[in-house]
Write a protein that holds these residues in place. Structure first.
Motif, PDB file in Angstrom:
ATOM      1  N   TYR A 162       0.840  -1.195   0.000  1.00  0.00           N
ATOM      2  CA  TYR A 162       0.000   0.000   0.000  1.00  0.00           C
ATOM      3  C   TYR A 162       0.873   1.241   0.000  1.00  0.00           C
ATOM      4  CZ  TYR A 162      -3.534  -3.282   1.899  1.00  0.00           C
ATOM      5  OH  TYR A 162      -4.375  -4.340   2.117  1.00  0.00           O
ATOM      6  N   GLN A 163       0.284   2.353  -0.437  1.00  0.00           N
ATOM      7  CA  GLN A 163       0.891   3.671  -0.295  1.00  0.00           C
ATOM      8  C   GLN A 163      -0.082   4.588   0.424  1.00  0.00           C
ATOM      9  OE1 GLN A 163       2.029   4.978  -4.259  1.00  0.00           O
ATOM     10  NE2 GLN A 163       4.194   4.738  -3.769  1.00  0.00           N
ATOM     11  N   VAL A 164       0.453   5.417   1.313  1.00  0.00           N
ATOM     12  CA  VAL A 164      -0.385   6.408   1.986  1.00  0.00           C
ATOM     13  C   VAL A 164      -0.882   7.418   0.955  1.00  0.00           C
ATOM     14  CG1 VAL A 164      -0.443   8.231   3.727  1.00  0.00           C
ATOM     15  CG2 VAL A 164       0.851   6.130   4.164  1.00  0.00           C
ATOM     16  N   VAL A 165      -2.188   7.675   0.964  1.00  0.00           N
ATOM     17  CA  VAL A 165      -2.760   8.625   0.001  1.00  0.00           C
ATOM     18  C   VAL A 165      -3.466   9.789   0.696  1.00  0.00           C
ATOM     19  CG1 VAL A 165      -2.997   6.946  -1.857  1.00  0.00           C
ATOM     20  CG2 VAL A 165      -4.861   7.229  -0.207  1.00  0.00           C
ATOM     21  N   ALA A 166      -3.772   9.659   1.993  1.00  0.00           N
ATOM     22  CA  ALA A 166      -4.458  10.752   2.698  1.00  0.00           C
ATOM     23  C   ALA A 166      -4.427  10.492   4.196  1.00  0.00           C
ATOM     24  CB  ALA A 166      -5.917  10.873   2.231  1.00  0.00           C
ATOM     25  N   THR A 167      -4.528  11.558   4.970  1.00  0.00           N
ATOM     26  CA  THR A 167      -4.694  11.451   6.420  1.00  0.00           C
ATOM     27  C   THR A 167      -5.825  12.389   6.830  1.00  0.00           C
ATOM     28  OG1 THR A 167      -3.021  13.162   6.823  1.00  0.00           O
ATOM     29  CG2 THR A 167      -2.282  10.854   6.859  1.00  0.00           C
ATOM     30  N   ASP A 168      -6.491  12.043   7.916  1.00  0.00           N
ATOM     31  CA  ASP A 168      -7.613  12.849   8.352  1.00  0.00           C
ATOM     32  C   ASP A 168      -7.846  12.640   9.844  1.00  0.00           C
ATOM     33  OD1 ASP A 168      -9.716  14.595   8.211  1.00  0.00           O
ATOM     34  OD2 ASP A 168     -11.095  13.211   7.198  1.00  0.00           O
ATOM     35  N   ALA A 169      -8.508  13.587  10.475  1.00  0.00           N
ATOM     36  CA  ALA A 169      -8.962  13.445  11.852  1.00  0.00           C
ATOM     37  C   ALA A 169     -10.485  13.427  11.813  1.00  0.00           C
ATOM     38  CB  ALA A 169      -8.466  14.593  12.718  1.00  0.00           C
ATOM     39  N   ASP A 195     -10.067  13.126  21.674  1.00  0.00           N
ATOM     40  CA  ASP A 195     -11.381  13.600  21.265  1.00  0.00           C
ATOM     41  C   ASP A 195     -11.664  13.347  19.790  1.00  0.00           C
ATOM     42  OD1 ASP A 195      -9.413  15.340  20.484  1.00  0.00           O
ATOM     43  OD2 ASP A 195     -10.603  17.161  20.794  1.00  0.00           O
ATOM     44  N   ALA A 196     -10.710  12.787  19.064  1.00  0.00           N
ATOM     45  CA  ALA A 196     -10.885  12.471  17.644  1.00  0.00           C
ATOM     46  C   ALA A 196     -10.060  11.232  17.305  1.00  0.00           C
ATOM     47  CB  ALA A 196     -10.469  13.663  16.775  1.00  0.00           C
ATOM     48  N   ARG A 197     -10.240  10.760  16.071  1.00  0.00           N
ATOM     49  CA  ARG A 197      -9.491   9.606  15.607  1.00  0.00           C
ATOM     50  C   ARG A 197      -8.628  10.022  14.418  1.00  0.00           C
ATOM     51  NH1 ARG A 197     -11.046   8.703  19.778  1.00  0.00           N
ATOM     52  NH2 ARG A 197     -12.551   7.138  20.506  1.00  0.00           N
ATOM     53  N   LEU A 198      -7.339   9.699  14.490  1.00  0.00           N
ATOM     54  CA  LEU A 198      -6.438   9.930  13.365  1.00  0.00           C
ATOM     55  C   LEU A 198      -6.550   8.741  12.420  1.00  0.00           C
ATOM     56  CD1 LEU A 198      -4.018  11.413  11.976  1.00  0.00           C
ATOM     57  CD2 LEU A 198      -2.534   9.930  13.340  1.00  0.00           C
ATOM     58  N   VAL A 199      -6.800   9.010  11.154  1.00  0.00           N
ATOM     59  CA  VAL A 199      -6.926   7.949  10.161  1.00  0.00           C
ATOM     60  C   VAL A 199      -5.903   8.166   9.050  1.00  0.00           C
ATOM     61  CG1 VAL A 199      -8.478   6.659   8.650  1.00  0.00           C
ATOM     62  CG2 VAL A 199      -9.404   7.877  10.636  1.00  0.00           C
ATOM     63  N   VAL A 200      -5.090   7.137   8.787  1.00  0.00           N
ATOM     64  CA  VAL A 200      -4.160   7.148   7.669  1.00  0.00           C
ATOM     65  C   VAL A 200      -4.737   6.237   6.595  1.00  0.00           C
ATOM     66  CG1 VAL A 200      -1.824   6.629   6.879  1.00  0.00           C
ATOM     67  CG2 VAL A 200      -2.184   7.558   9.179  1.00  0.00           C
ATOM     68  N   TYR A 201      -5.117   6.819   5.462  1.00  0.00           N
ATOM     69  CA  TYR A 201      -5.737   6.061   4.375  1.00  0.00           C
ATOM     70  C   TYR A 201      -4.661   5.633   3.373  1.00  0.00           C
ATOM     71  CZ  TYR A 201     -10.225   7.945   6.003  1.00  0.00           C
ATOM     72  OH  TYR A 201     -11.330   8.279   6.751  1.00  0.00           O
ATOM     73  N   CYS A 202      -4.771   4.389   2.920  1.00  0.00           N
ATOM     74  CA  CYS A 202      -3.799   3.841   1.978  1.00  0.00           C
ATOM     75  C   CYS A 202      -4.525   3.122   0.835  1.00  0.00           C
ATOM     76  CB  CYS A 202      -2.869   2.840   2.666  1.00  0.00           C
ATOM     77  SG  CYS A 202      -2.083   3.442   4.179  1.00  0.00           S
ATOM     78  N   ASP A 203      -3.881   3.077  -0.320  1.00  0.00           N
ATOM     79  CA  ASP A 203      -4.386   2.311  -1.451  1.00  0.00           C
ATOM     80  C   ASP A 203      -3.331   1.332  -1.940  1.00  0.00           C
ATOM     81  OD1 ASP A 203      -7.005   3.170  -1.685  1.00  0.00           O
ATOM     82  OD2 ASP A 203      -6.511   4.856  -2.995  1.00  0.00           O
ATOM     83  N   VAL A 204      -3.791   0.232  -2.522  1.00  0.00           N
ATOM     84  CA  VAL A 204      -2.897  -0.784  -3.054  1.00  0.00           C
ATOM     85  C   VAL A 204      -2.093  -0.212  -4.213  1.00  0.00           C
ATOM     86  CG1 VAL A 204      -2.838  -2.960  -4.361  1.00  0.00           C
ATOM     87  CG2 VAL A 204      -4.312  -2.751  -2.347  1.00  0.00           C
ATOM     88  N   TYR A 205      -0.824  -0.613  -4.307  1.00  0.00           N
ATOM     89  CA  TYR A 205      -0.028  -0.269  -5.477  1.00  0.00           C
ATOM     90  C   TYR A 205       0.922  -1.416  -5.783  1.00  0.00           C
ATOM     91  CZ  TYR A 205       4.584   0.615  -3.356  1.00  0.00           C
ATOM     92  OH  TYR A 205       5.802   0.468  -2.751  1.00  0.00           O
ATOM     93  N   ASP A 206       1.455  -1.425  -6.989  1.00  0.00           N
ATOM     94  CA  ASP A 206       2.373  -2.469  -7.426  1.00  0.00           C
ATOM     95  C   ASP A 206       3.804  -1.952  -7.267  1.00  0.00           C
ATOM     96  OD1 ASP A 206       3.857  -4.448  -8.606  1.00  0.00           O
ATOM     97  OD2 ASP A 206       2.773  -4.431 -10.514  1.00  0.00           O
ATOM     98  N   PRO A 207       4.586  -2.534  -6.319  1.00  0.00           N
ATOM     99  CA  PRO A 207       5.946  -2.033  -6.090  1.00  0.00           C
ATOM    100  C   PRO A 207       6.901  -2.351  -7.240  1.00  0.00           C
ATOM    101  CG  PRO A 207       5.583  -4.032  -4.827  1.00  0.00           C
ATOM    102  CD  PRO A 207       4.257  -3.678  -5.441  1.00  0.00           C
ATOM    103  N   VAL A 208       6.499  -3.231  -8.144  1.00  0.00           N
ATOM    104  CA  VAL A 208       7.379  -3.645  -9.249  1.00  0.00           C
ATOM    105  C   VAL A 208       7.289  -2.677 -10.394  1.00  0.00           C
ATOM    106  CG1 VAL A 208       7.900  -5.486 -10.887  1.00  0.00           C
ATOM    107  CG2 VAL A 208       7.143  -6.053  -8.569  1.00  0.00           C
ATOM    108  N   SER A 209       6.098  -2.106 -10.616  1.00  0.00           N
ATOM    109  CA  SER A 209       5.904  -1.225 -11.779  1.00  0.00           C
ATOM    110  C   SER A 209       6.570   0.128 -11.579  1.00  0.00           C
ATOM    111  CB  SER A 209       4.410  -1.030 -12.022  1.00  0.00           C
ATOM    112  OG  SER A 209       3.807  -0.398 -10.911  1.00  0.00           O
TER     113      SER A 209
END
Length: 209
Positions: A162-169, A195-209
């Motif tokens: 995965y690669q990180v694509v966004a973060t949010d509270a 008082d909040a939740r930290l969320v690190v959003y990730c999406d799948v990626y191909d490390p070979v390409s």
């Protein structure tokens, strides 16, 4: 009267300060215990993965990368019981030099040991992992930036990159927002104030390409 009130405020202020220091020390101790537990578990996790018969990791394919293949409606991830708890694999974050076992189900007690699955699977592309925000070992995810790599290896030695694509509270009540499946992986922990939740959003990626 004013003198008594001032003295009372001083006592209350001192009590609050001592309570805050005590909570900080407690959280640090809990974090150290969690880090120690993860370090002890990782060799057992790796041994269990090798015992699965797949000694070399294979690159996992997301459900979107398999046209024409019908997936089960709710595919299950293989879990293995170790020391009385069930695990589905481990999480690796190279930037943070972290390798953490991942428990198959979350509870407040389980989160004292390791990160845990809250929702979803790697196969469905909607995995959500949660953990306490201890300084060690999961708290450092707040340092992740877009493009940073996150790897999940399941108990069948299938690696999903995965690669990180966004973060949010988000608000603690924003469960549907986190589990909607808009991203392939979400890493969730509390903010420092709780008082909040930290969320690190990730999406799948191909490390070979």
């Amino acid at each position: 009267m004013k003198r008594k009130l001032g003295l009372l405020l001083m006592v209350l202020g001192l009590a609050f300060l001592l309570g805050a220091v005590g909570l900080l020390i407690f959280n640090q101790q809990e974090g150290e215990r969690a880090a120690s537990a993860s370090a002890e578990l990782m060799p057992k996790i790796n041994a269990a993965i090798v015992e699965s018969g797949n000694e070399k990791p294979s690159l996992s394919q997301s459900h979107e990368q398999l046209p024409g293949v019908t997936e089960p409606e709710h595919p299950e991830m293989k879990s293995v019981e170790i020391d009385g708890h069930s695990y589905i694999g481990y999480l690796s974050i190279p930037k943070l030099n972290l390798e953490l076992p991942v428990m198959s189900d979350w509870s407040m007690e389980n989160l004292k040991i390791a990160p845990a699955r809250f929702y979803g699977t790697t196969m469905e592309g909607n995995l959500v992992l949660v953990a306490h925000n201890y300084k060690k070992p999961f708290g450092p995810i707040r340092r992740l930036k877009n493009g940073d790599e996150v790897l999940f290896v399941d108990m069948e030695n299938k690696a999903t990159f995965y690669q990180v694509v966004a973060t949010d509270a988000v608000a603690p009540s924003a469960v549907e927002e986190v589990t909607a499946g808009a991203y392939d992986l979400a890493l969730v922990t509390c903010t420092y104030g709780g008082d909040a939740r930290l969320v690190v959003y990730c999406d799948v990626y191909d490390p070979v390409s």
